[in-house]
Design an enzyme around this catalytic site. Structure first.
Site, short mmCIF file in Angstrom:
data_model
loop_
_atom_site.label_atom_id
_atom_site.label_comp_id
_atom_site.label_asym_id
_atom_site.label_seq_id
_atom_site.Cartn_x
_atom_site.Cartn_y
_atom_site.Cartn_z
N ASP A 1 -18.73 34.16 -41.18
CA ASP A 1 -18.84 35.52 -40.20
C ASP A 1 -17.95 35.90 -39.01
O ASP A 1 -17.83 34.77 -38.23
CB ASP A 1 -20.47 35.66 -39.97
CG ASP A 1 -21.08 35.54 -41.06
OD1 ASP A 1 -21.09 36.07 -42.08
OD2 ASP A 1 -22.62 34.87 -40.82
N ASP B 1 -14.78 29.24 -40.80
CA ASP B 1 -15.92 29.99 -40.65
C ASP B 1 -16.04 31.21 -41.43
O ASP B 1 -14.88 31.62 -41.85
CB ASP B 1 -15.95 30.20 -39.09
CG ASP B 1 -17.50 30.94 -38.71
OD1 ASP B 1 -18.57 30.38 -39.40
OD2 ASP B 1 -17.44 31.87 -38.09
#
Length: 185
Positions: free
Chosen positions: A9, A7
């Site tokens: 953020d 991922d």
């Protein structure tokens, strides 16, 4: 092929409840880019899968998203790291698309693009939806406690077998140590 799906953020860069809306707001988590470099040195292909509903919400446009990713790639290169691809979902939750995590559409697209099975492929996220999307696609989920990770851990309900680590660098330490012990080094 050794593949890992990250991922963005909260894993690679600091997250914001107000969204990362400009390259200036994109700031790497300490040690994350160096961790990606270590993955590259160990032969991993590093792919990012990220929900970017700020596009659908019109908080920023595709040109800005591309500029944010350009900064990420540039800073990664300065750290000796390569992010091989970025897959993103620009939709809002109400759009009911297949690519927005916790659905596994981005993961299935990664599998198609690289012509690989995702069974056992490590995926690293800081939210339950990151882990759920990877788990449904057959990945081995790892939760980092950066970004939203601590809140995610407190809420519980993690997919079975989820590894929990302080940050991306700690996950990479674990993966590289595990790989070395498997190969007899």
């Amino acid at each position: 092929m050794k593949l890992i799906i990250l991922d963005r953020d909260g894993v690679i860069n600091h997250d914001s409840d107000a969204f990362i809306k400009s390259p200036e707001e994109w700031v790497p988590v300490s040690g994350s880019l160096q961790a990606i470099a270590r993955l590259n040195q160990a032969g991993y292909t590093v792919v990012v899968a990220t929900n970017q509903s700020g596009v659908g919400r019109r908080l920023f446009d595709m040109t800005t998203l591309n500029a944010i990713h350009q900064k990420m790639h540039q800073l990664a290169q300065q750290a000796g790291a390569t992010i091989d691809a970025v897959f993103y979902c620009p939709h809002m939750a109400d759009d009911n698309c297949d690519c927005r995590k916790p659905r596994a559409g981005m993961f299935h697209e990664i599998a198609r693009r690289y012509d690989v099975s995702l069974k056992g492929v490590p995926t690293v996220g800081d939210s339950l939806r990151d882990l759920q999307a990877g788990f449904v696609a057959g990945c081995r989920p790892y939760l980092v406690q950066t970004g939203k990770g601590k809140k995610t851990l407190e809420k519980g309900g993690l997919p079975p077998g989820t590894g929990v680590f302080a940050d991306l660098a700690s996950v990479v330490d674990h993966l590289l140590e595990h790989n070395n012990s498997l190969s007899g080094e």
